[in-house]
Structure formats: structure tokens, C-alpha cells
Design a protein around this motif. Structure first.
Motif, mmCIF file in Angstrom:
data_model
loop_
_atom_site.group_PDB
_atom_site.id
_atom_site.type_symbol
_atom_site.label_atom_id
_atom_site.label_comp_id
_atom_site.label_asym_id
_atom_site.label_seq_id
_atom_site.Cartn_x
_atom_site.Cartn_y
_atom_site.Cartn_z
ATOM 1 N N ASN A 318 0.825 -1.210 0.000
ATOM 2 C CA ASN A 318 0.000 0.000 0.000
ATOM 3 C C ASN A 318 0.859 1.260 0.000
ATOM 4 N N VAL A 319 1.981 1.223 0.719
ATOM 5 C CA VAL A 319 2.882 2.381 0.700
ATOM 6 C C VAL A 319 3.419 2.594 -0.710
ATOM 7 N N GLN A 320 3.836 1.510 -1.353
ATOM 8 C CA GLN A 320 4.367 1.608 -2.709
ATOM 9 C C GLN A 320 3.325 2.154 -3.684
ATOM 10 N N LYS A 321 2.057 1.767 -3.488
ATOM 11 C CA LYS A 321 1.008 2.155 -4.428
ATOM 12 C C LYS A 321 0.458 3.546 -4.162
ATOM 13 N N GLU A 357 -9.396 4.199 6.234
ATOM 14 C CA GLU A 357 -9.673 3.440 7.454
ATOM 15 C C GLU A 357 -10.843 2.499 7.242
ATOM 16 N N GLY A 358 -10.611 1.203 7.421
ATOM 17 C CA GLY A 358 -11.649 0.204 7.302
ATOM 18 C C GLY A 358 -12.020 -0.148 5.884
ATOM 19 N N GLY A 359 -11.323 0.432 4.849
ATOM 20 C CA GLY A 359 -11.711 0.160 3.487
ATOM 21 C C GLY A 359 -10.631 -0.565 2.728
ATOM 22 N N GLY A 360 -10.955 -1.028 1.504
ATOM 23 C CA GLY A 360 -9.986 -1.704 0.674
ATOM 24 C C GLY A 360 -9.899 -3.176 0.984
ATOM 25 N N HIS A 361 -9.630 -3.972 -0.089
ATOM 26 C CA HIS A 361 -9.518 -5.411 0.115
ATOM 27 C C HIS A 361 -8.251 -5.766 0.868
ATOM 28 N N GLY A 362 -7.171 -4.972 0.662
ATOM 29 C CA GLY A 362 -5.938 -5.262 1.382
ATOM 30 C C GLY A 362 -6.093 -5.096 2.880
ATOM 31 N N LEU A 363 -6.665 -3.982 3.298
ATOM 32 C CA LEU A 363 -6.891 -3.761 4.731
ATOM 33 C C LEU A 363 -7.865 -4.785 5.283
ATOM 34 N N LEU A 364 -8.882 -5.141 4.497
ATOM 35 C CA LEU A 364 -9.836 -6.150 4.953
ATOM 36 C C LEU A 364 -9.148 -7.503 5.125
ATOM 37 N N GLY A 365 -8.281 -7.866 4.189
ATOM 38 C CA GLY A 365 -7.554 -9.117 4.319
ATOM 39 C C GLY A 365 -6.657 -9.142 5.542
ATOM 40 N N MET A 366 -5.955 -8.032 5.794
ATOM 41 C CA MET A 366 -5.126 -7.960 7.002
ATOM 42 C C MET A 366 -5.970 -8.126 8.252
ATOM 43 N N ARG A 367 -7.094 -7.437 8.285
ATOM 44 C CA ARG A 367 -7.943 -7.510 9.476
ATOM 45 C C ARG A 367 -8.478 -8.933 9.688
ATOM 46 N N GLU A 368 -8.843 -9.609 8.607
ATOM 47 C CA GLU A 368 -9.342 -10.974 8.743
ATOM 48 C C GLU A 368 -8.258 -11.914 9.254
ATOM 49 N N ARG A 369 -7.026 -11.745 8.769
ATOM 50 C CA ARG A 369 -5.928 -12.585 9.245
ATOM 51 C C ARG A 369 -5.683 -12.377 10.731
ATOM 52 N N VAL A 370 -5.622 -11.122 11.143
ATOM 53 C CA VAL A 370 -5.318 -10.821 12.545
ATOM 54 C C VAL A 370 -6.469 -11.258 13.441
ATOM 55 N N THR A 371 -7.695 -11.004 13.034
ATOM 56 C CA THR A 371 -8.844 -11.382 13.854
ATOM 57 C C THR A 371 -8.955 -12.895 13.999
ATOM 58 N N ALA A 372 -8.587 -13.639 12.957
ATOM 59 C CA ALA A 372 -8.648 -15.092 13.042
ATOM 60 C C ALA A 372 -7.738 -15.642 14.124
ATOM 61 N N LEU A 373 -6.664 -14.909 14.457
ATOM 62 C CA LEU A 373 -5.740 -15.325 15.514
ATOM 63 C C LEU A 373 -6.065 -14.664 16.841
ATOM 64 N N ARG A 374 -7.225 -13.988 16.918
ATOM 65 C CA ARG A 374 -7.636 -13.279 18.127
ATOM 66 C C ARG A 374 -6.695 -12.124 18.475
ATOM 67 N N GLY A 386 0.817 10.681 6.054
ATOM 68 C CA GLY A 386 1.247 9.306 6.120
ATOM 69 C C GLY A 386 0.157 8.387 6.635
ATOM 70 N N PHE A 387 0.520 7.131 6.794
ATOM 71 C CA PHE A 387 -0.431 6.108 7.195
ATOM 72 C C PHE A 387 0.233 5.192 8.202
ATOM 73 N N ARG A 388 -0.589 4.571 9.053
ATOM 74 C CA ARG A 388 -0.067 3.701 10.120
ATOM 75 C C ARG A 388 -0.857 2.402 10.148
ATOM 76 N N VAL A 389 -0.135 1.310 10.206
ATOM 77 C CA VAL A 389 -0.719 -0.014 10.372
ATOM 78 C C VAL A 389 -0.084 -0.641 11.604
ATOM 79 N N HIS A 390 -0.921 -1.033 12.547
ATOM 80 C CA HIS A 390 -0.415 -1.576 13.822
ATOM 81 C C HIS A 390 -1.196 -2.841 14.144
ATOM 82 N N ALA A 391 -0.483 -3.961 14.236
ATOM 83 C CA ALA A 391 -1.113 -5.254 14.523
ATOM 84 C C ALA A 391 -0.527 -5.820 15.808
ATOM 85 N N ILE A 392 -1.400 -6.353 16.658
ATOM 86 C CA ILE A 392 -0.997 -7.024 17.894
ATOM 87 C C ILE A 392 -1.442 -8.470 17.777
#
Length: 409
Positions: A318-321, A357-374, A386-392
Motif C-alpha cells: 500500500n505504501v508503494q502504491k 480506514e476500514g476500506g480496501g480489500h488489502g486492509l480487509l484481508g489484514m484484518r481478517e488474518r489478525v482477527t482469526a488469531l484473536r 502518512g499512514f499507520r498499520v499496527h497489529a498485535i
């Protein structure tokens, strides 16, 4: 199905029987109340007073009118209100005929709009209370008169609350059905458009070459015996046309694969051990990437390792694009207690089509991956650009904690 649910379904299927049962219950309550003296020595005294024949008749008529409360709620309210006024003026001791009017007022409030409920409730409350206070046998300040005022207000309020709840439930159900219909229609439309596109592309790619092959094959068959050189030339054209058709057909079918669909795996799934290699690919494409790690060489479960890698990969993509040609990206992987935190920052100005925020298939895919692992994922623009992506991500998943093989879906 439970017995209670079956009984409820039967009652809904026969509303007249339900109203008849309710009318009988109200009649029993009115009869019981007419024989009770609430002001006795023991607070409630039975058989101290006996209603007269007119009161018994009015109670019976009020209960019978409730049988038809769904068919004509306003008419039933008018009848029961009239019976209550007559009882308030003539009854001595007074019988609780007003109970039927309260039920009728509840029915009106639950089946009409709020404005009608307000008008009917105020009119019923004023008429019944005024008749009891001004023309009744009891003093105007008697407790029975105030009870009529309170119970009519409670009936109107309860009916309005039930109507509001039904309206909310119905609106939710209609929205769900509308959304389901919309999804199905959209899916059918996309399938139809895709079928037309595939048919058009296949026709454009294959038809010309197949026609050419057919013509050249006919020529070769015709001149095979008399002019073999010309037949060889025609067969060479057939071979070239068939090769071109196969190549273009392979390219067309390849378009049916989504850009993000993985190929058949030939190596282990990537993880954070390949983070430097991933950053190098983006650097070679012109993106300035800095990587900082403080995970203390933590061994992660395969699912967590893959999810962290994919989050970083998608965020850098996403940064590259979207972040612009002069953007810089910072990647950090830090272990904090029982979690691994992955952060990707950029300082790009972005464009109007950048990730939201909350849009795009890329962000949706990231959210689904992270949520699947709780885990949790936070994305959004940074203050100043700029933009920030933070996953725990949890270091121990459910399967890892219990020692069971496999990975979470």
C-alpha cells in the motif's frame, strides 16, 4: 421445539382464541376485584361487598368486547370506556370495569401510531378519571379515582412501548432481508457479466485462429498428392496458428485468476525470517524501507509468523502504491509480553485513492488474518501525513497452547 414455543405458535395462528382467553381472564379478575374490599381490616377482605346486577352486566359486556379488540380497537375502546363511565357513576360499591378499558387502550396504543395513542390516551384518561371524580359516589380524592388515572396511563405507555419494539424488530428484519436480496442480485449480476466477458474474450482469441486452421487444413488435404510442397507450407501455417491460439488461450484463462490468488505452494510459507528479503524487494523497486526488530528471536507459531509477514507485505505494498514516489516506510517488530506487535509507518502525502480506514480489500484481508488469531489491527492516517498499520498478535494461539497439531483457520 419446546412446548412453550409450540403453544406460542398455536396462539399466534388463532388470535381470536387468544383474545377470548384474555377476555375470560380479565372477566375473572374483574369479578374477583368486585368482591374484595382493599380498605378492610386485613388490607384485603373477601365477601365483604357484593356487586349489583348492573355491575355484573357491565363487567361481562366489557370482557366480551375485548374478544374483538384486534378487529376494531377504537370501537372496543369506546365501548369499554362507556361501560366504565356508567359503572363509575352508578356503581356503589364500584366494580373494576375500567380494567377492560385499560386493556382496550393498550391494544389501541400497540396497533396505531404514537399521535393516535396520545390523543386516545389523553381522552380516555380524562373522561374516566373526570367521571369518577366528579360524578362518582366516592370523594374526588379517593384512591380508586387516582388508580383509574394511573392504570390508563400505564396501559397507553405499555402499548406504545410494545409498538415501538415491534417496529424496531420489523425494521431490522426488513434491512436484513433487503441486504440479502441485494447481495444475491449483485452476485448474479457479477456472474452474468463475468460469463459474458469470458465468452467474448474466448471468441475473440480462438475464433480467428480456429478458422485459419480449418482453411489451411483444407488446403493441405486438397493439394497433398499433387503439390506436396504447398501442402507442407499449409501445414506449417496450421502449426503456427494452433501455437498462437494455445498461447492466447492460456493468457486469457490466466486472466480469470485473481491477482492475489496464490500459486501452488512449492516451498514453506514465508515468515518473519524473510523480512529482510521482503524489505529488499521493495528497496529494489525504489521504496526506502527501514526495519527495526526487538523480538528477541522469539519462535512464533506458523500461523502467527505468516500473519505478521503478510501484514507487513500488504502494508508495504500500500505504501508503494499510494504514498507517493518519495515516501519512506518504517517497519518495527517488537515483543511486548505475550504478544508480538507489528507496526508499519510511512510519511507519504498519499493520493485520493489511498487506503482508507476500514476500506480496501488489502486492509480487509489484514484484518481478517489478525482477527482469526484473536489479535487486533489498527489502521489509519497519521497526524501530519502518512499512514499507520499496527497489529498485535498473540504469541500463543489456541492450537499452540493446547499442543494440538494444525493452525487456526
Amino acid at each position: 421445539m419446546t412446548p412453550l414455543a409450540r403453544a406460542r405458535r398455536r396462539l399466534k395462528a388463532h388470535p381470536l382464541a387468544l383474545d377470548a382467553a384474555l377476555a375470560a381472564a380479565v372477566l375473572l379478575c374483574m369479578l374477583a376485584g368486585s368482591f374484595v374490599d382493599p380498605h378492610g381490616e386485613h388490607r384485603v377482605s373477601w365477601s365483604i361487598r357484593t356487586p349489583d346486577l348492573l355491575s355484573l352486566l357491565l363487567m361481562t359486556l366489557g370482557a366480551v368486547a375485548l374478544v374483538f379488540r384486534r378487529r376494531a380497537p377504537m370501537a372496543v375502546l369506546a365501548l369499554t370506556g362507556t361501560f366504565s363511565v356508567v359503572e363509575s357513576v352508578t356503581g356503589d360499591p364500584r366494580a373494576p370495569v375500567a380494567m377492560s378499558a385499560v386493556i382496550a387502550l393498550y391494544t389501541v396504543a400497540s396497533t396505531t401510531d404514537r399521535a393516535t395513542t396520545l390523543r386516545a390516551g389523553l381522552l380516555t384518561m380524562t373522561v374516566l378519571t373526570g367521571a369518577a371524580m366528579l360524578a362518582g359516589t366516592l370523594p374526588w380524592y379517593a384512591q380508586d379515582n387516582l388508580a383509574i388515572f394511573a392504570w390508563t396511563g400505564i396501559g397507553a405507555t405499555a402499548g406504545d412501548a410494545v409498538r415501538s419494539r415491534r417496529a424496531v424488530v420489523q425494521a431490522i428484519r426488513e434491512r436484513a432481508e433487503r441486504a440479502e436480496r441485494t447481495r444475491e442480485e449483485e452476485a448474479r449480476r457479477r456472474v452474468a457479466e463475468e460469463r459474458l466477458r469470458i465468452a467474448r474474450d474466448l471468441h475473440d482469441v480462438v475464433a480467428h485462429h480456429i478458422a485459419l486452421v480449418n482453411v489451411q487444413a483444407g488446403v493441405a488435404a486438397h493439394v497433398m498428392d499433387k503439390r506436396p510442397d504447398q501442402a507442407k507450407e499449409a501445414l506449417a501455417h496450421v502449426r503456427e496458428a494452433s501455437r498462437s491460439a494455445l498461447n492466447e488461450l492460456r493468457a486469457t484463462v490466466g486472466l480469470l485468476r485473481q491477482s492475489g490468488d496464490p500459486e501452488a505452494p512449492t516451498e514453506p510459507a514465508p515468515g518473519l525470517d524473510r523480512l529482510d528479503e521482503l524489505a529488499g524487494t521493495f528497496r529494489s523497486a525504489g521504496l526506502q524501507v527501514e526495519v527495526a526488530r526487538d523480538d528477541h528471536d522469539t519462535t512464533l507459531p506458523a500461523a502467527v509468523d505468516l500473519a505478521a509477514y503478510r501484514v507487513i507485505q500488504e502494508a508495504l505494498t500500500n505504501v508503494q502504491k499510494h504514498a507517493g514516489p518519495d515516501a519512506k516506510a518504517e517497519v518495527s517488530v517488537v515483543r511486548v509480553g505475550p504478544h508480538i506487535e507489528v507496526t508499519v509507518l510511512d510519511d507519504g502525502a498519499g493520493d485520493e485513492t489511498g487506503p482508507q480506514e476500514g476500506g480496501g480489500h488489502g486492509l480487509l484481508g489484514m484484518r481478517e488474518r489478525v482477527t482469526a488469531l484473536r489479535g487486533t489491527l489498527t489502521t489509519g492516517p497519521r497526524y501530519g501525513g502518512g499512514f499507520r498499520v499496527h497489529a498485535i498478535l498473540p504469541i500463543k494461539t489456541r492450537t499452540a497452547a493446547t499442543g494440538e497439531p494444525g493452525e487456526p483457520a
